[in-house]
Motif scaffolding. Sequence first.
Motif, mmCIF file in Angstrom:
data_model
loop_
_atom_site.group_PDB
_atom_site.id
_atom_site.type_symbol
_atom_site.label_atom_id
_atom_site.label_comp_id
_atom_site.label_asym_id
_atom_site.label_seq_id
_atom_site.Cartn_x
_atom_site.Cartn_y
_atom_site.Cartn_z
ATOM 1 N N UNK A 41 42.834 42.745 47.666
ATOM 2 C CA UNK A 41 42.804 43.249 46.322
ATOM 3 C C UNK A 41 44.005 42.507 45.680
ATOM 4 N N UNK A 42 44.687 41.624 45.973
ATOM 5 C CA UNK A 42 45.943 41.213 45.365
ATOM 6 C C UNK A 42 45.426 40.626 44.060
ATOM 7 N N UNK A 43 44.277 39.934 43.939
ATOM 8 C CA UNK A 43 43.981 39.285 42.693
ATOM 9 C C UNK A 43 43.707 40.179 41.504
ATOM 10 N N UNK A 44 43.727 41.380 41.893
ATOM 11 C CA UNK A 44 43.223 42.398 40.764
ATOM 12 C C UNK A 44 44.540 42.198 39.789
ATOM 13 N N UNK A 45 45.639 41.946 40.502
ATOM 14 C CA UNK A 45 46.944 42.156 39.528
ATOM 15 C C UNK A 45 46.908 41.152 38.384
ATOM 16 N N UNK A 46 45.858 40.245 38.416
ATOM 17 C CA UNK A 46 45.699 39.233 37.344
ATOM 18 C C UNK A 46 44.988 39.950 36.100
ATOM 19 N N UNK A 47 44.657 40.914 36.277
ATOM 20 C CA UNK A 47 43.837 41.644 35.103
ATOM 21 C C UNK A 47 44.518 41.757 34.007
ATOM 22 N N UNK A 48 44.123 42.307 32.894
ATOM 23 C CA UNK A 48 44.803 42.619 31.499
ATOM 24 C C UNK A 48 45.640 43.635 31.684
ATOM 25 N N UNK A 49 46.892 43.575 31.395
ATOM 26 C CA UNK A 49 47.955 44.841 30.932
ATOM 27 C C UNK A 49 48.095 44.721 29.773
ATOM 28 N N UNK A 50 47.679 45.683 28.840
ATOM 29 C CA UNK A 50 47.806 45.702 27.513
ATOM 30 C C UNK A 50 49.176 45.733 27.211
ATOM 31 N N UNK A 51 49.514 44.800 26.225
ATOM 32 C CA UNK A 51 51.173 44.872 25.642
ATOM 33 C C UNK A 51 52.246 44.372 26.495
ATOM 34 N N UNK A 52 51.822 43.533 27.651
ATOM 35 C CA UNK A 52 52.822 43.290 28.335
ATOM 36 C C UNK A 52 52.776 41.601 28.408
ATOM 37 N N UNK A 53 53.722 40.977 28.746
ATOM 38 C CA UNK A 53 53.931 39.747 28.659
ATOM 39 C C UNK A 53 53.235 38.980 29.934
ATOM 40 N N UNK A 54 53.340 39.803 31.012
ATOM 41 C CA UNK A 54 52.496 39.124 32.140
ATOM 42 C C UNK A 54 51.156 39.424 31.821
ATOM 43 N N UNK A 55 50.593 40.474 31.154
ATOM 44 C CA UNK A 55 49.429 40.810 30.958
ATOM 45 C C UNK A 55 48.770 39.872 30.129
ATOM 46 N N UNK A 56 49.478 38.744 29.478
ATOM 47 C CA UNK A 56 48.682 37.976 28.828
ATOM 48 C C UNK A 56 47.851 36.892 29.609
ATOM 49 N N UNK A 57 48.289 37.049 30.789
ATOM 50 C CA UNK A 57 47.551 36.073 31.823
ATOM 51 C C UNK A 57 45.919 36.380 32.064
ATOM 52 N N UNK A 58 46.106 37.943 31.979
ATOM 53 C CA UNK A 58 44.785 38.466 32.029
ATOM 54 C C UNK A 58 43.763 38.147 31.167
ATOM 55 N N UNK A 59 44.190 37.815 29.898
ATOM 56 C CA UNK A 59 42.984 37.157 29.088
ATOM 57 C C UNK A 59 42.364 36.093 29.588
ATOM 58 N N UNK A 60 43.284 35.170 30.304
ATOM 59 C CA UNK A 60 42.574 33.971 30.946
ATOM 60 C C UNK A 60 41.652 34.160 32.261
ATOM 61 N N UNK A 61 42.021 35.382 33.179
ATOM 62 C CA UNK A 61 41.540 35.466 34.340
ATOM 63 C C UNK A 61 40.955 36.781 34.510
#
Length: 206
Positions: A41-61
């Motif tokens: 389940x490690x790929x799940x961390x690439x989901x969208x985390x609202x209003x965080x910088x890292x969470x922006x990658x979630x828009x892609x993945x």
Amino acid sequence: MRGAGGRAPGPMPRWKSAGVAVVGFVAVLYLLELIDSIMGGRLDSLGIEPRTIDGLWGIVFAPLLHFGWPHLFANTLPLLVLGYVLALSGVGRAAAVTAIVWVIGGAGVWLFGGAGTEVAGASVIVFGWLVYLLARGVFTRHWADIVVGVLILVAYGSLLWGVLPSSPHVSWLGHLFGAVGGFAAAWLLGRDPSGDGRAAQGKIGE
């Protein structure tokens, strides 16, 4: 290269290229879920985390990822049916619609989603495709698009309730902004007919 009889092979029929494109997209989702299962389940961390910088990658993945097999299974049939109907209008146009839905849906979740949550799942795409197919006839004013929209409404109209809050483990915002993206795509592309252009605490599935 020439085929039998010395004739060059023609382009792939649209019905066939639509099927190849949609099945290929869904196959990628299954491959990624298999890899995610193997990785615990490690790929799940690439989901969208609202209003965080890292969470922006979630828009892609995020639309490529699911929280377990049942989550993916729930999205599979709508993806295949709606995606195929959409791709019959041209794989290029389907790709353009998907890109608009992808960006608007993901950005909406990132801006307005609940703090401390992760959002992933392809239903942002499902809702975008659904609303696009429902709305495009309004802008193209083509009778075939209108008929397809009516048929899709009869078959899948009940899905539209998903844009309203329900389960805390279901991202209704993902559904809502996916739908907004689908309407935007219908408006932007419909005016140019030649364009071809697993749920757990803190994790929200689309």
